[in-house]
Design an enzyme around this catalytic site. Structure first.
Site, PDB file in Angstrom:
ATOM      1  N   LYS A   1       0.848  -1.199   0.000  1.00 39.43           N
ATOM      2  CA  LYS A   1       0.000   0.000   0.000  1.00 39.43           C
ATOM      3  C   LYS A   1       0.883   1.248   0.000  1.00 39.43           C
ATOM      4  O   LYS A   1       1.765   1.392   0.839  1.00 39.43           O
ATOM      5  CB  LYS A   1      -0.888  -0.002   1.249  1.00 39.43           C
ATOM      6  CG  LYS A   1      -1.647   1.299   1.498  1.00 39.43           C
ATOM      7  CD  LYS A   1      -2.503   1.236   2.778  1.00 39.43           C
ATOM      8  CE  LYS A   1      -3.127   2.588   3.102  1.00 39.43           C
ATOM      9  NZ  LYS A   1      -3.907   2.583   4.361  1.00 39.43           N
TER      10      LYS A   1
ATOM     11  N   LYS B   1     -10.083  12.744   8.342  1.00 44.16           N
ATOM     12  CA  LYS B   1      -9.497  12.413   9.647  1.00 44.16           C
ATOM     13  C   LYS B   1      -9.452  13.649  10.536  1.00 44.16           C
ATOM     14  O   LYS B   1      -9.392  14.776  10.026  1.00 44.16           O
ATOM     15  CB  LYS B   1      -8.057  11.921   9.440  1.00 44.16           C
ATOM     16  CG  LYS B   1      -7.918  10.536   8.885  1.00 44.16           C
ATOM     17  CD  LYS B   1      -6.441  10.146   8.795  1.00 44.16           C
ATOM     18  CE  LYS B   1      -6.269   8.784   8.166  1.00 44.16           C
ATOM     19  NZ  LYS B   1      -6.839   7.682   8.959  1.00 44.16           N
TER      20      LYS B   1
ATOM     21  N   ASP C   1       1.763   6.646   5.160  1.00 44.67           N
ATOM     22  CA  ASP C   1       0.801   5.630   4.739  1.00 44.67           C
ATOM     23  C   ASP C   1       1.240   4.902   3.458  1.00 44.67           C
ATOM     24  O   ASP C   1       0.498   4.092   2.916  1.00 44.67           O
ATOM     25  CB  ASP C   1      -0.581   6.272   4.567  1.00 44.67           C
ATOM     26  CG  ASP C   1      -1.730   5.314   4.841  1.00 44.67           C
ATOM     27  OD1 ASP C   1      -1.495   4.283   5.513  1.00 44.67           O
ATOM     28  OD2 ASP C   1      -2.854   5.590   4.379  1.00 44.67           O
TER      29      ASP C   1
ATOM     30  N   ASP D   1     -12.177   6.711   4.306  1.00 47.89           N
ATOM     31  CA  ASP D   1     -10.899   6.537   5.006  1.00 47.89           C
ATOM     32  C   ASP D   1     -10.463   5.065   5.036  1.00 47.89           C
ATOM     33  O   ASP D   1      -9.329   4.775   5.417  1.00 47.89           O
ATOM     34  CB  ASP D   1     -11.008   7.111   6.427  1.00 47.89           C
ATOM     35  CG  ASP D   1      -9.659   7.376   7.073  1.00 47.89           C
ATOM     36  OD1 ASP D   1      -8.640   7.340   6.339  1.00 47.89           O
ATOM     37  OD2 ASP D   1      -9.617   7.620   8.287  1.00 47.89           O
TER      38      ASP D   1
ATOM     39  N   GLU E   1      -9.458   3.357   2.663  1.00 47.71           N
ATOM     40  CA  GLU E   1      -9.023   3.387   1.257  1.00 47.71           C
ATOM     41  C   GLU E   1      -7.965   2.340   0.937  1.00 47.71           C
ATOM     42  O   GLU E   1      -7.840   1.913  -0.213  1.00 47.71           O
ATOM     43  CB  GLU E   1      -8.476   4.790   0.915  1.00 47.71           C
ATOM     44  CG  GLU E   1      -7.001   5.044   1.292  1.00 47.71           C
ATOM     45  CD  GLU E   1      -6.716   5.009   2.785  1.00 47.71           C
ATOM     46  OE1 GLU E   1      -7.663   5.118   3.568  1.00 47.71           O
ATOM     47  OE2 GLU E   1      -5.534   4.857   3.162  1.00 47.71           O
TER      48      GLU E   1
ATOM     49  N   ARG F   1      -7.682  -0.837   1.673  1.00 47.70           N
ATOM     50  CA  ARG F   1      -8.187  -2.128   1.176  1.00 47.70           C
ATOM     51  C   ARG F   1      -8.701  -2.010  -0.256  1.00 47.70           C
ATOM     52  O   ARG F   1      -8.728  -2.997  -0.991  1.00 47.70           O
ATOM     53  CB  ARG F   1      -9.244  -2.678   2.141  1.00 47.70           C
ATOM     54  CG  ARG F   1     -10.506  -1.891   2.228  1.00 47.70           C
ATOM     55  CD  ARG F   1     -11.305  -2.198   3.499  1.00 47.70           C
ATOM     56  NE  ARG F   1     -10.709  -1.584   4.681  1.00 47.70           N
ATOM     57  CZ  ARG F   1     -11.165  -1.746   5.930  1.00 47.70           C
ATOM     58  NH1 ARG F   1     -12.201  -2.519   6.161  1.00 47.70           N
ATOM     59  NH2 ARG F   1     -10.578  -1.128   6.943  1.00 47.70           N
TER      60      ARG F   1
HETATM   61  N1  BES Z   1      -3.892   4.614   7.036  1.00 50.03           N
HETATM   62  C1  BES Z   1      -4.940   4.344   7.940  1.00 50.03           C
HETATM   63  C2  BES Z   1      -4.528   3.411   9.073  1.00 50.03           C
HETATM   64  C3  BES Z   1      -3.497   3.925  10.055  1.00 50.03           C
HETATM   65  C4  BES Z   1      -3.880   4.412  11.280  1.00 50.03           C
HETATM   66  C5  BES Z   1      -2.136   3.833   9.772  1.00 50.03           C
HETATM   67  C6  BES Z   1      -2.932   4.846  12.192  1.00 50.03           C
HETATM   68  C7  BES Z   1      -1.191   4.282  10.681  1.00 50.03           C
HETATM   69  C8  BES Z   1      -1.586   4.783  11.889  1.00 50.03           C
HETATM   70  C9  BES Z   1      -6.094   3.690   7.205  1.00 50.03           C
HETATM   71  O1  BES Z   1      -6.280   4.076   5.887  1.00 50.03           O
HETATM   72  C10 BES Z   1      -7.372   4.026   7.928  1.00 50.03           C
HETATM   73  O2  BES Z   1      -7.721   5.162   7.930  1.00 50.03           O
HETATM   74  N2  BES Z   1      -7.999   3.024   8.521  1.00 50.03           N
HETATM   75  C11 BES Z   1      -9.216   3.199   9.227  1.00 50.03           C
HETATM   76  C12 BES Z   1     -10.246   2.227   8.669  1.00 50.03           C
HETATM   77  C13 BES Z   1     -11.634   2.463   9.164  1.00 50.03           C
HETATM   78  C14 BES Z   1     -12.197   3.725   8.551  1.00 50.03           C
HETATM   79  C15 BES Z   1     -12.490   1.278   8.791  1.00 50.03           C
HETATM   80  C16 BES Z   1      -8.979   2.899  10.700  1.00 50.03           C
HETATM   81  O3  BES Z   1      -8.282   1.932  11.014  1.00 50.03           O
HETATM   82  O4  BES Z   1      -9.455   3.661  11.524  1.00 50.03           O
HETATM   83 ZN    ZN Z   2      -4.591   4.732   4.913  1.00 53.23          ZN
HETATM   84 MN    MN Z   3      -7.416   5.816   5.667  1.00 50.53          MN
END
Ligand code: BES
Ligand code: ZN
Ligand code: MN
Length: 496
Positions: free
Chosen positions: A263, A275, A286, A345, A347, A349
């Site tokens: 990713k 966010k 990321d 968010d 994104e 997956r």
């Molecule tokens: N890039 C983030 C995950 C992340 C969080 C990486 C903290 C590093 C530190 C990912 O794209 C994300 O936003 N995930 C969300 C998914 C949710 C909306 C289902 C999450 O884990 O909150």
């Molecule tokens: Zn992300």
């Molecule tokens: Mn995200």
């Protein structure tokens, strides 16, 4: 860094600093006793005075004044419990930082011939700590001195016999891990998807066994990657689907082709599901999965490992704006499955769904993706272990073993068909996020599983390990990128 292996007694080895390990409570090993005799009991005197101590990472320097070929001897503490590879990495990092601090560039290290760690495990740990420890992330400070590294490491003593190969492999992998750290620390205004593609192209230019290709926005859409296309449409910086194909001249197992998928969201603002501002700057990291698979491919090619690799990195930004994809949108992935967007968010997956399918269609037999995928894995595992998932026990076991041997730790979490119902949509085949607010790393992995096609697939959720909010108290003593995954993947490729 150059590495020399010298089986001769350490007293005759030229270096700025000659290092030996010190346990807590302090005892001098046979090798250290030998040095003590050469320096006429000065080490025992430091022990008697309580100055030479074994606390983990503590370095005690002694000027040798011509009694050793090295300028200085240094005892580095490795703590109370039985020595393990991580503690030796930490000690090596401390010794390397101290060496650099006193203006040295050559470090020699006494490899213990007997003890809890085999000489080759010691050699790898010493190299890891020496290369990763003094890494400098503050490249953008105008006052920054050009970063200093250890230029030459001499592994010495009778224990050093036969470690040259292991040491050199570790050296190459750790150097590529540092290159990955440079990418991940780079801000999103510098490291755009295009620039990441240029970086991959440069790597490919360095090896006749590597072939680079990249698709732009129109080609991504035309190929049918509706999920990746949707995420990328909110930014003016165009996306890239970056591929590196590594074809060694004589593969050991020609039927095997590893698909490494990473990713690479160069900035994740969350899109319209924006966010919160707090720590949003960290979302420049990321792309840590993409950085790791590209750098690992560079390492594998430099080492000339006889395993076929296809590396696929979907890269784009996830921004809010007038062109952004919306919650409620329904997109069609490359596999043909439709996905309802319930949270922009989630994104990672989406871009991985298309990249995994693409890698499988392009002939990858075994898939492994690395992704900073969920906040939930940070809550569960913190900064030390990545979450490992997979549909094939043998493939997962290979990855677990490589993880432990490399120092990039990973721990398996479960998948089960019962989890899939949380990804069911009322309108489409799947939705990309669930109102079920539990087990988010597992639901994300269960989503990816739907796009892995036929055959072994595994997934590493590296959201906690790729980028540190603060130093870890080990050989990563500062905040920022770790290069997680590069050492793991180089080790995995070596074992296949
Ligand atoms: N890039 C983030 C995950 C992340 C969080 C990486 C903290 C590093 C530190 C990912 O794209 C994300 O936003 N995930 C969300 C998914 C949710 C909306 C289902 C999450 O884990 O909150
Ligand atoms: Zn992300
Ligand atoms: Mn995200």
């Amino acid at each position: 860094m150059d590495i020399d292996v010298v089986e001769a007694p350490p007293g005759g080895v030229e270096a700025d600093v000659l290092v030996f390990t010190v346990p807590d409570p302090v005892t001098l090993s046979k090798a250290a006793e030998g040095l003590d005799r050469l320096v006429e009991g000065r080490l025992s005197r430091l022990v008697e005075n309580g100055e030479l101590r074994g606390d983990e990472g503590r370095v005690t320097l002694l000027h040798a004044d011509g009694r050793l070929a090295a300028q200085r001897a240094a005892g580095v503490g490795v703590g109370e419990r039985e020595l393990d590879a991580d503690r030796l990495r930490t000690a090596a990092a401390a010794a390397a930082c101290e060496t650099v601090d006193v203006g040295g560039t050559t470090m020699a290290w006494v490899v213990e011939p007997d003890g809890p760690l085999s000489p080759s495990v010691q050699a790898r740990a010493i190299v890891d700590g020496t290369v990763l420890g003094p890494y400098e992330a503050a490249r953008w400070k105008t006052s920054a001195e050009p970063s200093v590294q250890i230029e030459r490491l001499v592994l010495c003593g009778p224990g050093a016999a036969g470690v040259a190969g292991e040491a050199e492999r570790a050296n190459v992998a750790a150097a590529w891990a540092n290159r990955c750290r440079d990418l991940v620390n780079a801000p999103a205004n510098e490291l755009t998807p295009e620039r990441l593609g240029d970086w991959a192209e440069e790597i490919a230019g360095g090896s006749p066994s590597l072939r680079f290709e990249a698709l732009g926005p129109d080609e991504i859409r035309a190929a049918g990657m509706g999920a990746f296309g949707a995420v990328s449409q909110g930014s003016d910086n165009p996306p890239r689907l970056i591929t590196l194909a590594y074809e060694p001249e004589t593969p050991a197992r020609p039927e095997l082709r590893i698909g490494l998928v990473g990713k690479a969201i160069t900035f994740d603002a969350g899109g319209l599901s924006l966010k919160p501002a707090y720590h949003m700057d960290e979302m420049k990291s990321d792309m840590g999965g993409g950085g790791a698979v590209l750098a690992a491919t560079g390492a594998i090619a430099e080492l000339g490992l006889p395993v076929r690799i296809l590396t696929v990195v979907p890269s784009c930004e996830n921004l809010p704006g007038g062109h952004s994809y919306r919650p409620g949108d329904i997109v069609t992935a490359l596999s043909g499955k439709t996905i309802e967007i319930t949270n922009t968010d989630a994104e990672g997956r989406l871009i991985l769904a298309d990249a995994l399918w693409f890698a499988r269609e392009s002939g990858a037999t075994h898939l492994l993706d690395l992704a900073t995928l969920t906040g939930g894995i940070v809550v569960a595992m913190g900064d030390l272990y990545a979450g490992l998932f997979g549909n094939d026990d043998a493939w997962v076991a290979e990855i677990e073993e490589a993880a432990e041997a490399s120092g990039d730790h990973a721990w398996r979490l479960p998948l089960h068909e019962r989890y899939h119902r949380y990804n069911d949509s009322a309108f489409a085949d799947l939705k990309n996020s669930s109102d079920y607010k539990q087990a988010s790393p597992i639901l994300a992995a269960a989503f990816l599983e739907q796009f892995a096609g036929e055959g072994p697939w595994a997934h590493l959720d590296i959201a906690g390990t790729a980028y540190l909010e603060r130093g870890r108290g080990d050989y990563y003593s500062d905040l920022g990128a770790t290069g997680y995954g590069v050492r793991l993947l180089a080790e995995l490729a070596r074992r296949l």
